[in-house]
Enzyme design. Structure first.
Site, mmCIF file in Angstrom:
data_model
loop_
_atom_site.group_PDB
_atom_site.id
_atom_site.type_symbol
_atom_site.label_atom_id
_atom_site.label_comp_id
_atom_site.label_asym_id
_atom_site.label_seq_id
_atom_site.Cartn_x
_atom_site.Cartn_y
_atom_site.Cartn_z
ATOM 1 N N ASP A 15 0.880 -1.179 0.000
ATOM 2 C CA ASP A 15 0.000 0.000 0.000
ATOM 3 C C ASP A 15 0.912 1.222 0.000
ATOM 4 O OD1 ASP A 15 -1.622 2.127 0.626
ATOM 5 O OD2 ASP A 15 -2.491 1.214 2.420
ATOM 6 N N ILE A 16 0.862 1.994 -1.053
ATOM 7 C CA ILE A 16 1.808 3.106 -1.215
ATOM 8 C C ILE A 16 1.670 4.163 -0.110
ATOM 9 C CG2 ILE A 16 0.419 4.592 -2.744
ATOM 10 C CD1 ILE A 16 3.034 4.954 -4.425
ATOM 11 N N ASN A 29 -6.476 12.440 -11.021
ATOM 12 C CA ASN A 29 -7.155 12.823 -12.265
ATOM 13 C C ASN A 29 -6.985 14.325 -12.422
ATOM 14 O OD1 ASN A 29 -9.425 14.181 -10.919
ATOM 15 N ND2 ASN A 29 -9.949 12.105 -10.273
ATOM 16 N N GLY A 37 -9.522 4.551 -6.241
ATOM 17 C CA GLY A 37 -8.237 3.885 -6.374
ATOM 18 C C GLY A 37 -7.176 4.471 -5.460
ATOM 19 N N ASP A 39 -5.689 7.267 -5.596
ATOM 20 C CA ASP A 39 -5.966 8.676 -5.300
ATOM 21 C C ASP A 39 -6.793 8.793 -4.012
ATOM 22 O OD1 ASP A 39 -6.176 11.415 -5.679
ATOM 23 O OD2 ASP A 39 -7.488 11.293 -7.435
ATOM 24 N N SER A 128 -2.090 4.802 -14.362
ATOM 25 C CA SER A 128 -3.000 4.558 -15.510
ATOM 26 C C SER A 128 -3.470 3.111 -15.680
ATOM 27 C CB SER A 128 -2.401 5.020 -16.853
ATOM 28 O OG SER A 128 -2.502 6.415 -16.996
ATOM 29 N N GLY A 130 -5.154 1.189 -13.639
ATOM 30 C CA GLY A 130 -6.391 0.829 -12.956
ATOM 31 C C GLY A 130 -7.579 1.244 -13.802
ATOM 32 N N TYR A 132 -8.047 3.788 -15.546
ATOM 33 C CA TYR A 132 -7.699 4.401 -16.833
ATOM 34 C C TYR A 132 -7.380 3.371 -17.921
ATOM 35 C CZ TYR A 132 -7.811 9.279 -15.197
ATOM 36 O OH TYR A 132 -8.208 10.502 -14.737
HETATM 37 P P1 ADP Z 1 -5.570 5.223 -12.775
HETATM 38 O O1 ADP Z 1 -6.836 6.040 -12.803
HETATM 39 O O2 ADP Z 1 -4.345 6.050 -13.090
HETATM 40 O O3 ADP Z 1 -5.679 3.991 -13.601
HETATM 41 P P2 ADP Z 1 -6.026 3.755 -10.267
HETATM 42 O O4 ADP Z 1 -5.938 4.304 -8.891
HETATM 43 O O5 ADP Z 1 -7.354 3.296 -10.752
HETATM 44 O O6 ADP Z 1 -5.366 4.859 -11.220
HETATM 45 O O7 ADP Z 1 -5.019 2.533 -10.396
HETATM 46 C C1 ADP Z 1 -3.627 2.646 -10.497
HETATM 47 C C2 ADP Z 1 -2.995 1.458 -9.798
HETATM 48 O O8 ADP Z 1 -2.905 1.730 -8.391
HETATM 49 C C3 ADP Z 1 -3.766 0.149 -9.924
HETATM 50 O O9 ADP Z 1 -2.818 -0.879 -10.196
HETATM 51 C C4 ADP Z 1 -4.362 -0.032 -8.515
HETATM 52 O O10 ADP Z 1 -4.523 -1.405 -8.193
HETATM 53 C C5 ADP Z 1 -3.285 0.578 -7.664
HETATM 54 N N1 ADP Z 1 -3.636 0.970 -6.289
HETATM 55 C C6 ADP Z 1 -4.850 1.217 -5.742
HETATM 56 N N2 ADP Z 1 -4.723 1.538 -4.432
HETATM 57 C C7 ADP Z 1 -3.393 1.488 -4.146
HETATM 58 C C8 ADP Z 1 -2.609 1.691 -2.959
HETATM 59 N N3 ADP Z 1 -3.170 2.034 -1.795
HETATM 60 N N4 ADP Z 1 -1.248 1.538 -3.031
HETATM 61 C C9 ADP Z 1 -0.669 1.203 -4.208
HETATM 62 N N5 ADP Z 1 -1.334 1.003 -5.365
HETATM 63 C C10 ADP Z 1 -2.691 1.133 -5.334
#
Ligand code: ADP
Length: 182
Positions: A15-16, A29, A37, A39, A128, A130, A132
């Site tokens: 988890d980032i 966005n 996601g 964000d 991008s 997820g 996107y």
């Molecule tokens: P985008 O709109 O740029 O596609 P998303 O948030 O939908 O962004 O997804 C981007 C990536 O981040 C996906 O692989 C998703 O699984 C991942 N992600 C979602 N939550 C977390 C988190 N807490 N830590 C790390 N990666 C995450």
């Protein structure tokens, strides 16, 4: 976890929002007003100071929103990271709208922002790939190429962490990035 490029690139799952790097990158966005996601997770964990600064950036520098490929920096609020670098990746429309170039710019401009703040470490999500819809294999090669040229060209961020949210995303990255081959 695996390391590449002389130990300067770390690839892991997690988890980032928990990364203790100087900066973490947000796949935002263009509204900069939060979303789902990664964000949503970053804003929830970091608290309101982040959105307040995003609002100021919208009001002053980017009244029409942050264009794809660009990046801006805010506080990390309550996160362990000092800064959040918000970048906007491209929405995938099939590959004919310079999606590759825009994704590379998102990574490159985020590293540029990290350098501006003298960050020595930074963590990235899989921008991008997820909602996107950018194909993960293709995104892996682009991210790895940008990291390699950044490190080869002597960029100031000494430790770059690519954080994948799931084992499957992690595995796809390792298989597709081209980093494993000599
Ligand atoms: P985008 O709109 O740029 O596609 P998303 O948030 O939908 O962004 O997804 C981007 C990536 O981040 C996906 O692989 C998703 O699984 C991942 N992600 C979602 N939550 C977390 C988190 N807490 N830590 C790390 N990666 C995450």
């Amino acid at each position: 976890m695996e390391t590449f490029l002389g130990g300067r690139l770390i690839v892991k799952t997690g988890d980032i929002t928990r990364e203790e790097t100087d900066a973490i990158v947000n796949a935002a966005n263009s509204s900069l007003m939060g979303g789902g996601g990664v964000d949503g997770a970053i804003h929830r964990a970091g608290g309101p100071a982040i959105i307040e600064e995003c609002r100021r950036i919208r009001d002053t520098e980017y009244p029409d929103g942050l264009p794809a490929g660009e990046a801006v920096t805010t506080t990390g609020g309550r996160l362990p990271a000092k800064f959040v670098i918000h970048t906007v990746g491209p929405v995938w429309y099939g590959g004919g709208r310079n999606e590759d170039g825009l994704l590379a710019n998102a990574y490159r401009n985020s590293l540029k922002r990290a350098d501006e703040k003298k960050c020595v470490s930074a963590a990235f999500p899989a921008i991008s790939t997820g909602v996107y819809g950018f194909p993960r294999e293709r995104a892996a090669r682009i991210a790895a190429d940008v990291m390699k040229s950044y490190i080869d060209s002597g960029g100031g961020v000494r430790k770059i962490v690519l954080v994948f949210f799931g084992d499957d995303d992690y595995r796809v990255f390792l298989e597709s990035s081209g980093l494993q081959s000599p």
